[in-house]
Write a protein that holds these residues in place. Structure first.
Motif, PDB file in Angstrom:
ATOM      1  N   ALA A 166       0.825  -1.208   0.000  1.00 52.82           N
ATOM      2  CA  ALA A 166       0.000   0.000   0.000  1.00 52.82           C
ATOM      3  C   ALA A 166       0.860   1.260   0.000  1.00 52.82           C
ATOM      4  CB  ALA A 166      -0.930  -0.004   1.211  1.00 52.82           C
ATOM      5  N   GLY A 167       1.925   1.256   0.790  1.00 48.62           N
ATOM      6  CA  GLY A 167       2.798   2.426   0.859  1.00 48.62           C
ATOM      7  C   GLY A 167       3.467   2.728  -0.462  1.00 48.62           C
ATOM      8  N   HIS A 223      12.586  -1.042  -4.457  1.00 44.63           N
ATOM      9  CA  HIS A 223      13.554  -1.821  -3.681  1.00 44.63           C
ATOM     10  C   HIS A 223      13.415  -1.546  -2.190  1.00 44.63           C
ATOM     11  CE1 HIS A 223      17.200  -4.097  -2.904  1.00 44.63           C
ATOM     12  NE2 HIS A 223      17.588  -3.131  -2.110  1.00 44.63           N
ATOM     13  N   TRP A 224      13.096  -0.301  -1.823  1.00 43.69           N
ATOM     14  CA  TRP A 224      12.874  -0.009  -0.399  1.00 43.69           C
ATOM     15  C   TRP A 224      11.792  -0.935   0.139  1.00 43.69           C
ATOM     16  CZ3 TRP A 224      11.921   5.947  -1.188  1.00 43.69           C
ATOM     17  CH2 TRP A 224      13.091   6.533  -1.699  1.00 43.69           C
ATOM     18  N   ALA A 225      10.740  -1.109  -0.649  1.00 48.73           N
ATOM     19  CA  ALA A 225       9.605  -1.917  -0.201  1.00 48.73           C
ATOM     20  C   ALA A 225       9.904  -3.402  -0.249  1.00 48.73           C
ATOM     21  CB  ALA A 225       8.375  -1.596  -1.061  1.00 48.73           C
ATOM     22  N   TYR A 226      10.531  -3.864  -1.333  1.00 43.19           N
ATOM     23  CA  TYR A 226      10.609  -5.299  -1.593  1.00 43.19           C
ATOM     24  C   TYR A 226      12.008  -5.894  -1.534  1.00 43.19           C
ATOM     25  CZ  TYR A 226       5.810  -4.788  -3.288  1.00 43.19           C
ATOM     26  OH  TYR A 226       4.471  -4.538  -3.391  1.00 43.19           O
ATOM     27  N   GLY A 227      13.017  -5.078  -1.250  1.00 48.97           N
ATOM     28  CA  GLY A 227      14.377  -5.597  -1.205  1.00 48.97           C
ATOM     29  C   GLY A 227      14.565  -6.683  -0.172  1.00 48.97           C
ATOM     30  N   ASN A 228      13.725  -6.663   0.850  1.00 49.14           N
ATOM     31  CA  ASN A 228      13.811  -7.666   1.920  1.00 49.14           C
ATOM     32  C   ASN A 228      12.932  -8.887   1.658  1.00 49.14           C
ATOM     33  OD1 ASN A 228      14.741  -8.408   4.617  1.00 49.14           O
ATOM     34  ND2 ASN A 228      12.633  -8.066   5.298  1.00 49.14           N
ATOM     35  N   SER A 229      12.259  -8.905   0.494  1.00 48.19           N
ATOM     36  CA  SER A 229      11.290  -9.973   0.178  1.00 48.19           C
ATOM     37  C   SER A 229      10.315 -10.156   1.343  1.00 48.19           C
ATOM     38  CB  SER A 229      12.008 -11.294  -0.125  1.00 48.19           C
ATOM     39  OG  SER A 229      12.843 -11.161  -1.242  1.00 48.19           O
ATOM     40  N   PRO A 230       9.460  -9.166   1.594  1.00 50.90           N
ATOM     41  CA  PRO A 230       8.650  -9.167   2.821  1.00 50.90           C
ATOM     42  C   PRO A 230       7.662 -10.312   2.951  1.00 50.90           C
ATOM     43  CG  PRO A 230       7.950  -7.427   1.317  1.00 50.90           C
ATOM     44  CD  PRO A 230       9.232  -7.957   0.785  1.00 50.90           C
ATOM     45  N   TRP A 237      10.377  -2.536   8.457  1.00 53.06           N
ATOM     46  CA  TRP A 237       9.507  -1.479   8.981  1.00 53.06           C
ATOM     47  C   TRP A 237      10.088  -0.071   8.829  1.00 53.06           C
ATOM     48  CZ3 TRP A 237       4.727  -2.557   9.114  1.00 53.06           C
ATOM     49  CH2 TRP A 237       4.289  -3.857   9.403  1.00 53.06           C
ATOM     50  N   PRO A 238      11.410   0.136   8.956  1.00 55.91           N
ATOM     51  CA  PRO A 238      11.949   1.479   8.658  1.00 55.91           C
ATOM     52  C   PRO A 238      11.673   1.889   7.208  1.00 55.91           C
ATOM     53  CG  PRO A 238      13.528   0.247   9.955  1.00 55.91           C
ATOM     54  CD  PRO A 238      12.444  -0.725   9.578  1.00 55.91           C
ATOM     55  N   ALA A 239      11.764   0.949   6.274  1.00 56.87           N
ATOM     56  CA  ALA A 239      11.455   1.253   4.878  1.00 56.87           C
ATOM     57  C   ALA A 239       9.981   1.611   4.723  1.00 56.87           C
ATOM     58  CB  ALA A 239      11.815   0.066   3.981  1.00 56.87           C
ATOM     59  N   ALA A 240       9.109   0.887   5.426  1.00 59.25           N
ATOM     60  CA  ALA A 240       7.679   1.188   5.367  1.00 59.25           C
ATOM     61  C   ALA A 240       7.404   2.590   5.894  1.00 59.25           C
ATOM     62  CB  ALA A 240       6.896   0.147   6.172  1.00 59.25           C
ATOM     63  N   ALA A 241       8.031   2.928   7.022  1.00 53.99           N
ATOM     64  CA  ALA A 241       7.852   4.261   7.594  1.00 53.99           C
ATOM     65  C   ALA A 241       8.340   5.337   6.631  1.00 53.99           C
ATOM     66  CB  ALA A 241       8.601   4.362   8.919  1.00 53.99           C
ATOM     67  N   TRP A 242       9.434   5.055   5.953  1.00 51.37           N
ATOM     68  CA  TRP A 242      10.001   6.005   5.000  1.00 51.37           C
ATOM     69  C   TRP A 242       9.046   6.241   3.830  1.00 51.37           C
ATOM     70  CZ3 TRP A 242      13.089   9.784   4.760  1.00 51.37           C
ATOM     71  CH2 TRP A 242      13.802  10.153   3.620  1.00 51.37           C
ATOM     72  N   LEU A 243       8.463   5.188   3.292  1.00 49.94           N
ATOM     73  CA  LEU A 243       7.514   5.322   2.186  1.00 49.94           C
ATOM     74  C   LEU A 243       6.300   6.166   2.588  1.00 49.94           C
ATOM     75  CD1 LEU A 243       7.485   1.673   0.782  1.00 49.94           C
ATOM     76  CD2 LEU A 243       8.293   3.693  -0.437  1.00 49.94           C
TER      77      LEU A 243
END
Length: 265
Positions: A166-167, A223-230, A237-243
């Motif tokens: 969503a982010g 990549h911020w969202a999916y680089g970690n293969s969530p 979560w830091p990437a999610a907060a950033w988005l």
């Protein structure tokens, strides 16, 4: 006086559009995920992946497709679902202010004593709710098929991936809203929102090819969202907060820009 009148109109007047995108996402889910038991982890699937050029495998995230979470990540969250959510969010964001100004509707709205900041904030809220609703539909349907399709996805990982999903879509949508508010043009908003989505995907695909261009990953919201293969490993979560923080900042910028310029000029 009705509370949040602009939000209510923006949200409820477009319910057919929201329903249409939800059905499109549902179709993608029911098209891809039930296929996993017959192809996922099989020798045939591995042979197909091995036959692809390594560059294409990395670009499409097919290097993780042999597991249920990886298959879901690569085919749904990272490809078709990402495409559909981005298109929906960008189209709504570009129309929120820029589209209204192009049609002359924004001037009529402001003539009724509505503040410009209110226009941006309430329409951004409508955009947010629609994106969240679509993401909730995706999450619910994936969880519904998790057992029958033998995907083996953990609920916590799925929820975290949905927040990032969503982010990521919202970032493109708020970019479209912001540029539409700054320029007063829906077309420019569409270009900006699409640019965020497309460049993010391209930077991720290219950045994964070689260490020489790995720095491009730092510029890719994808990549911020999916680089970690969530879906497989849980959310970053830091990437999610950033988005989500960048999306909020874009909405504030849109409100400030609309407040300070002439409308319809």
């Amino acid at each position: 006086m009705t509370a949040l009148p602009l939000f209510r109109r923006a949200f409820f007047d477009t319910w057919r559009s929201t329903l249409g995108w939800a059905l499109g996402l549902a179709a993608a889910i029911f098209l891809y995920l039930p296929l996993y038991p017959s192809i996922g982890g099989s020798a045939q699937m591995q042979d197909m992946i091995d036959a692809l050029p390594p560059e294409m495998t990395k670009a499409l995230n097919y290097d993780q497709i042999a597991t249920g979470p990886g298959y879901t990540q690569a085919t749904l969250f990272g490809l078709l679902g990402f495409l559909l959510m981005t298109i929906a969010s960008v189209s709504w964001g570009a129309a929120a202010v820029g589209g209204d100004e192009e049609s002359g509707q924004l001037e009529l709205t402001l003539a009724h004593g509505v503040r410009r900041v209110q226009v941006v904030l309430e329409r951004a809220l409508a955009l947010l709710l629609r994106v969240v609703l679509l993401a909730a539909v995706v999450c619910s349907l994936v969880w519904l098929l998790n057992g029958p399709a033998q995907l083996g996805i953990e609920l916590g990982h799925l929820l975290g991936a949905t927040v990032l999903f969503a982010g990521l879509a919202l970032l493109s949508g708020t970019a479209a809203l912001c540029v539409g508010a700054v320029t007063g043009r829906r077309t420019y908003g569409l270009a900006a929102g699409a640019g965020v989505g497309v460049l993010g995907y391209v930077f991720n695909a290219v950045g994964r090819q070689s260490k020489d261009v790995e720095w491009l990953l730092n510029l890719s919201p994808y990549h911020w969202a999916y680089g970690n293969s969530p879906v497989a490993n849980g959310a970053d979560w830091p990437a999610a907060a950033w988005l989500w923080a960048i999306s909020a900042a874009l909405v504030v910028l849109a409100a400030v820009a609309l407040e300070r310029r002439d409308v319809g000029a």
